[in-house]
Design a protein around this motif. Structure first.
Motif, short mmCIF file in Angstrom:
data_model
loop_
_atom_site.label_atom_id
_atom_site.label_comp_id
_atom_site.label_asym_id
_atom_site.label_seq_id
_atom_site.Cartn_x
_atom_site.Cartn_y
_atom_site.Cartn_z
N ILE A 169 1.92 -1.95 23.36
CA ILE A 169 2.82 -1.00 24.01
C ILE A 169 2.32 0.42 23.71
CG2 ILE A 169 5.18 -0.07 24.06
CD1 ILE A 169 6.18 -2.89 23.37
N GLN A 170 2.05 1.18 24.79
CA GLN A 170 1.59 2.56 24.60
C GLN A 170 2.65 3.54 25.07
OE1 GLN A 170 -2.25 2.55 26.66
NE2 GLN A 170 -3.28 2.35 24.69
N VAL A 171 2.84 4.58 24.28
CA VAL A 171 3.78 5.64 24.62
C VAL A 171 2.99 6.93 24.79
CG1 VAL A 171 5.74 7.01 23.78
CG2 VAL A 171 5.68 4.54 23.36
N ASN A 172 3.20 7.59 25.94
CA ASN A 172 2.46 8.81 26.24
C ASN A 172 3.20 10.02 25.66
OD1 ASN A 172 1.06 10.92 27.37
ND2 ASN A 172 1.53 10.41 29.49
N THR A 173 2.51 10.79 24.84
CA THR A 173 3.15 11.95 24.18
C THR A 173 2.71 13.29 24.80
OG1 THR A 173 1.41 11.96 22.49
CG2 THR A 173 3.41 10.73 21.98
N ASP A 174 2.22 13.26 26.05
CA ASP A 174 1.83 14.51 26.72
C ASP A 174 3.00 15.49 26.81
OD1 ASP A 174 -0.76 13.80 27.25
OD2 ASP A 174 -0.39 13.12 29.30
N LEU A 175 4.18 14.96 27.17
CA LEU A 175 5.35 15.80 27.35
C LEU A 175 6.34 15.52 26.21
CD1 LEU A 175 5.89 15.40 31.21
CD2 LEU A 175 4.83 17.31 30.00
N PRO A 176 7.22 16.49 25.92
CA PRO A 176 8.23 16.25 24.88
C PRO A 176 9.01 14.97 25.20
CG PRO A 176 8.35 18.51 25.67
CD PRO A 176 7.37 17.82 26.55
#
Ligand SMILES: [Zn+2]
Length: 413
Positions: free
Chosen positions: A201-208
């Motif tokens: 499972i990947q979570v994108n942290t580009d945005l808050p």
């Protein structure tokens, strides 16, 4: 049908050589993967056409609903594969033609007026100066999870979603997942199923990351969403039945509407509104370092904003049909859907990459909800889990959600 199914798997894998996003997961025999030169698209298409004719020539055994669904699944998945080949070969379809051919569904058309009532309710809830979208996004900003708390909040959310799911769904003892944080993606989270009951499972942290993303993503990507869907397909169809076609997942296919629809609806199954609020107050807000006193106001506003979700389809439809450009699409998301500018731009990049796939989330959720609630009734929580789990363990596709057929969950129990 197993021979036909193997041929289907090989065609999906051959498509992966032309289209990097096409094969979302594959955990079948490694020797089925193509090697060397990629096969020309017209050869793959010719094989798909021949396979469809072979499928049409056999009629599945009456009496076993899963076998009937399997036959229909192979037919519809192959037909979508041929559409994707046509698109890669230059055929231009309208947004609705494309979603019908790839995902077996067409999203209803909405106008600005359809969103007015919700928008004016939000105007009242979030009074003040300046445009509503700015007030709404300022309100939301107060619920951003501080960077150093993101992992703790996600782990708490996954644990909660998993416990809720395990209370109703029997999963293999060795199922597990790995959680990773990434940047530079057009999506906010992704589940990569690896087979053997494991997911990445990947979570994108580009945005808050806002506080609601913890439970939404944990349920959607994990429990009872994508991870559980893939685990149950592997357990019941690939291993128990020996059906190889479920060991490959073609992203641009009707299966995606079921995958995204169940993943979104799974949030409500695991956490009906009142339980969600309690869990947020008692577990997630503290893990995220936020004041639990603000939870109720946040979820009241979120419930309203969720009703703007079809704005995302309209932006994509008008954009892909050439009626507005990328900036126009972002503007529409901002004014109809209350997206912040960076989120709207991320969403347009997602639309560039995945096109009419966007309908699978909200329309998929509504179709799955209607199916489950029709069979389970609106109040019986245990029955709702049973019907939902039956859907997650079956090869049912979108048009099978509305057909009056006996329920698969009864056959599985
Ligand atoms: Zn998803």
């Amino acid at each position: 049908m197993n021979t036909l199914a193997q041929d289907y798997v090989r065609l999906v894998l051959a498509m992966g050589q032309h289209d990097a996003d096409y094969v979302d997961a594959y955990y079948g025999p490694p020797e089925w993967k193509p090697t060397g030169e990629k096969r020309p698209l017209r050869d793959i298409d010719g094989d798909a056409k021949a396979l469809l004719m072979r499928l049409a020539a056999i009629s599945p055994a009456a009496g076993d609903e899963l076998v009937t669904l399997r036959h229909r699944y192979l037919t519809q998945q192959l037909s979508a594969l041929r559409t994707r080949i046509a698109m890669l070969s230059g055929t231009r379809l309208t947004f609705d033609q494309e979603s019908k051919a790839l995902y077996d569904a067409v999203a209803p058309t909405r106008t600005r007026q359809d969103f007015e009532r919700v928008l004016s309710e939000l105007e009242r809830k979030l009074p003040g100066r300046g445009p509503l979208v700015d007030r709404y996004n300022a309100f939301r900003d107060r619920y951003t999870i501080p960077k150093d708390k993101v992992d703790a909040a996600f782990r708490a959310a996954i644990e909660g979603c998993r416990a809720k799911t395990l209370a109703h769904v029997k999963l293999p003892a060795d199922e597990s997942f790995t959680l990773e944080y990434v940047t530079g993606k057009s999506w906010s989270g992704y589940n990569w199923y690896q087979g053997n009951y494991r997911s990445l499972i990947q979570v994108n942290t580009d945005l808050p990351i806002l506080v609601d993303r913890a439970v939404d993503l944990a349920c959607h990507e994990g429990y009872p969403g994508h991870h559980v869907y893939n685990v149950l397909l592997e357990q019941h169809l690939v291993r128990e039945r020996g059906w190889p076609e479920y060991s490959v997942y073609a992203l641009f296919s009707p299966q995606s509407l079921i995958a995204e629809g169940t993943a979104n609806y799974g949030v409500d199954v695991a956490f009906p509104a009142d339980e969600r609020l309690r869990f947020e107050r008692e577990v997630i807000f503290p893990a995220a370092g936020l004041d639990p006193a603000g939870a109720e106001a946040y979820y009241e506003v979120k419930a309203l904003v969720d009703r703007l979700s079809y704005a995302g389809n309209e932006a994509a439809r008008q954009y892909l049909d050439g009626k507005i450009d990328a900036k126009g699409a972002a503007d529409l998301l901002v004014s109809w859907g209350l997206y912040s500018r960076p989120r709207a731009e991320q969403r347009v990049r997602f639309t560039d990459q995945y096109r009419s796939y966007v309908i699978n989330y909200n329309l998929g959720q509504d179709l799955v909800a209607a199916y489950v609630e029709r069979l389970a009734g609106p109040v019986d929580h245990t029955r709702r889990w049973q019907v939902f789990t039956g859907l997650l363990s079956s090869p049912r596709l979108p048009s099978g959600l509305s057909a009056p057929q006996p329920a698969v969950h009864d056959a599985l129990r």
